[in-house]
Motif scaffolding. Structure first.
Motif, PDB file in Angstrom:
ATOM      1  N   THR A 178      -4.619  -1.093 -14.033  1.00 34.82           N
ATOM      2  CA  THR A 178      -6.016  -0.652 -14.061  1.00 34.82           C
ATOM      3  C   THR A 178      -6.301   0.380 -12.979  1.00 34.82           C
ATOM      4  O   THR A 178      -7.070   1.319 -13.197  1.00 34.82           O
ATOM      5  N   LEU A 179      -5.673   0.218 -11.840  1.00 33.68           N
ATOM      6  CA  LEU A 179      -5.858   1.170 -10.749  1.00 33.68           C
ATOM      7  C   LEU A 179      -5.210   2.507 -11.074  1.00 33.68           C
ATOM      8  O   LEU A 179      -5.817   3.573 -10.887  1.00 33.68           O
ATOM      9  N   LEU A 180      -3.989   2.477 -11.588  1.00 38.39           N
ATOM     10  CA  LEU A 180      -3.269   3.712 -11.895  1.00 38.39           C
ATOM     11  C   LEU A 180      -3.925   4.491 -13.026  1.00 38.39           C
ATOM     12  O   LEU A 180      -3.775   5.712 -13.100  1.00 38.39           O
ATOM     13  N   ALA A 181      -4.666   3.808 -13.892  1.00 39.00           N
ATOM     14  CA  ALA A 181      -5.344   4.473 -15.008  1.00 39.00           C
ATOM     15  C   ALA A 181      -6.755   4.909 -14.645  1.00 39.00           C
ATOM     16  O   ALA A 181      -7.423   5.572 -15.452  1.00 39.00           O
ATOM     17  N   ASP A 227       0.835  -1.207   0.000  1.00 37.07           N
ATOM     18  CA  ASP A 227       0.000   0.000   0.000  1.00 37.07           C
ATOM     19  C   ASP A 227       0.865   1.250   0.000  1.00 37.07           C
ATOM     20  O   ASP A 227       0.585   2.216  -0.716  1.00 37.07           O
ATOM     21  N   LEU A 228       1.923   1.234   0.793  1.00 39.12           N
ATOM     22  CA  LEU A 228       2.859   2.362   0.805  1.00 39.12           C
ATOM     23  C   LEU A 228       3.575   2.482  -0.538  1.00 39.12           C
ATOM     24  O   LEU A 228       3.853   3.598  -1.007  1.00 39.12           O
ATOM     25  N   HIS A 229       3.855   1.353  -1.168  1.00 45.39           N
ATOM     26  CA  HIS A 229       4.464   1.371  -2.499  1.00 45.39           C
ATOM     27  C   HIS A 229       3.544   2.050  -3.506  1.00 45.39           C
ATOM     28  O   HIS A 229       3.999   2.835  -4.354  1.00 45.39           O
ATOM     29  N   LEU A 230       2.251   1.772  -3.405  1.00 45.92           N
ATOM     30  CA  LEU A 230       1.284   2.444  -4.279  1.00 45.92           C
ATOM     31  C   LEU A 230       1.323   3.955  -4.061  1.00 45.92           C
ATOM     32  O   LEU A 230       1.302   4.731  -5.029  1.00 45.92           O
ATOM     33  N   LEU A 231       1.390   4.395  -2.812  1.00 40.82           N
ATOM     34  CA  LEU A 231       1.477   5.834  -2.536  1.00 40.82           C
ATOM     35  C   LEU A 231       2.740   6.428  -3.154  1.00 40.82           C
ATOM     36  O   LEU A 231       2.716   7.540  -3.693  1.00 40.82           O
ATOM     37  N   HIS A 275      -8.917   7.038  -3.996  1.00 41.08           N
ATOM     38  CA  HIS A 275      -8.378   5.903  -3.255  1.00 41.08           C
ATOM     39  C   HIS A 275      -7.065   6.262  -2.554  1.00 41.08           C
ATOM     40  O   HIS A 275      -6.811   5.803  -1.435  1.00 41.08           O
ATOM     41  N   ILE A 276      -6.244   7.070  -3.195  1.00 41.79           N
ATOM     42  CA  ILE A 276      -4.981   7.488  -2.578  1.00 41.79           C
ATOM     43  C   ILE A 276      -5.256   8.319  -1.327  1.00 41.79           C
ATOM     44  O   ILE A 276      -4.650   8.093  -0.259  1.00 41.79           O
ATOM     45  N   ASP A 277      -6.149   9.267  -1.427  1.00 44.68           N
ATOM     46  CA  ASP A 277      -6.481  10.104  -0.264  1.00 44.68           C
ATOM     47  C   ASP A 277      -7.084   9.278   0.866  1.00 44.68           C
ATOM     48  O   ASP A 277      -6.840   9.542   2.052  1.00 44.68           O
TER      49      ASP A 277
END
Length: 277
Positions: free
Chosen positions: A88-91, A67-71, A98-100
């Motif tokens: 798909t998530l990044l696009a 999850d931290l990697h995604l941030l 979701h990030i917030d």
């Protein structure tokens, strides 16, 4: 009303869905808590976050290393790798939402008055109260305007030993590592962040964190964690319960019913090949 704690989901929405159906989970009546790593490597990160976000107050989670990697990817600090399976998530136009949302999640929380949830576990020199306090320090950074600076500074394996005098980026980095990356301890208090194998296969000087005596853990307190798939949940300690049973690696997804300590699991059946090791 029942509270369930689920192990590492890692974007495997199909497995999560089957597991929730098995226990007849009702968002109107039940609560779901995750041990972190909501996404990362699995095939359906967007569907997973869409579903968990829609649960609103019926869901809570701690943050895991994925999850931290995604941030960090969102902040432009790290680049997504193909095996992250985050395209798909990044696009998605829902990404910022979701990030917030994830930035408001802690590294540790209490599932009930005596059960701590943290992705990697409880560092043996910390009490439950101390872990929650240190989690709050990180949350303050993640929720600040300068959160990207914090994320940029959280990477690295040093310092490896906790000291009360630690300050700034080094203090925060140790907290993150202990709560999201820890597996083995050496020399009684030093994090080893490189060894990922099972305790039976590890060098003798590497001690699983849950086998290091924690004099600050009270008799009635328990710790529920994920992160360590090679452990397959086997701590052999009643006060420490591992829930990462390696679904994304082709094994099982496991969930704990908090009140009865009953375990539920589903075997891997997803329509994709398990990720390469």
């Amino acid at each position: 009303m029942a509270t369930y704690i689920v192990g590492d989901i890692q974007g495997c929405f199909e497995g999560l869905n089957r597991l929730l159906k098995q226990v007849k989970f009702s968002p109107a009546n039940d609560c779901l808590i995750a041990v972190g790593d909501l996404v990362g490597r699995g095939p359906h990160p967007l569907e997973t976050l869409n579903y968990l976000y829609a649960l609103e107050d019926s869901f809570d989670t701690v943050l895991g290393n994925h999850d931290l990697h995604l941030l960090a990817i969102y902040a432009g600090i790290r680049k997504a790798k193909p095996n992250d399976n985050l395209d798909t998530l990044l696009a998605s136009p829902q990404l910022k939402t979701h990030i917030d949302w994830l930035r408001r999640k802690p590294l540790a929380l209490l599932a009930d008055s005596s059960t701590l949830v943290s992705h990697a576990g409880l560092y043996p020199k910390w009490s439950v109260k101390k872990a929650l306090s240190l989690s709050n320090e990180v949350s303050e950074q993640l929720q600040s305007k300068n959160w990207k600076t914090f994320v940029a500074n959280m990477y690295g394996n040093q310092p490896a030993v906790w000291q009360k005098s630690l300050q700034g980026a080094e203090r925060l980095r140790f907290i993150v590592n202990a709560m999201t990356r820890m597996r083995f301890i050496k020399n009684s208090d030093e994090l080893d962040l490189n060894c990922k194998m099972s305790p039976e296969s590890a060098p003798a000087e590497f001690i699983p964190w849950f086998n290091v005596t924690n004099k600050k853990l009270k008799v009635n307190q328990k710790v529920v964690f994920g992160h360590w798939a090679a452990l397959n949940g086997n701590t052999r300690r009643k006060e420490f319960m591992g829930l990462d049973t390696g679904y994304v690696w082709g094994q099982n997804m496991t969930m704990l019913k908090l009140s009865s300590k009953e375990l539920f699991s589903v075997q891997y059946q997803d329509k994709f090949n398990p990720v390469d090791t």
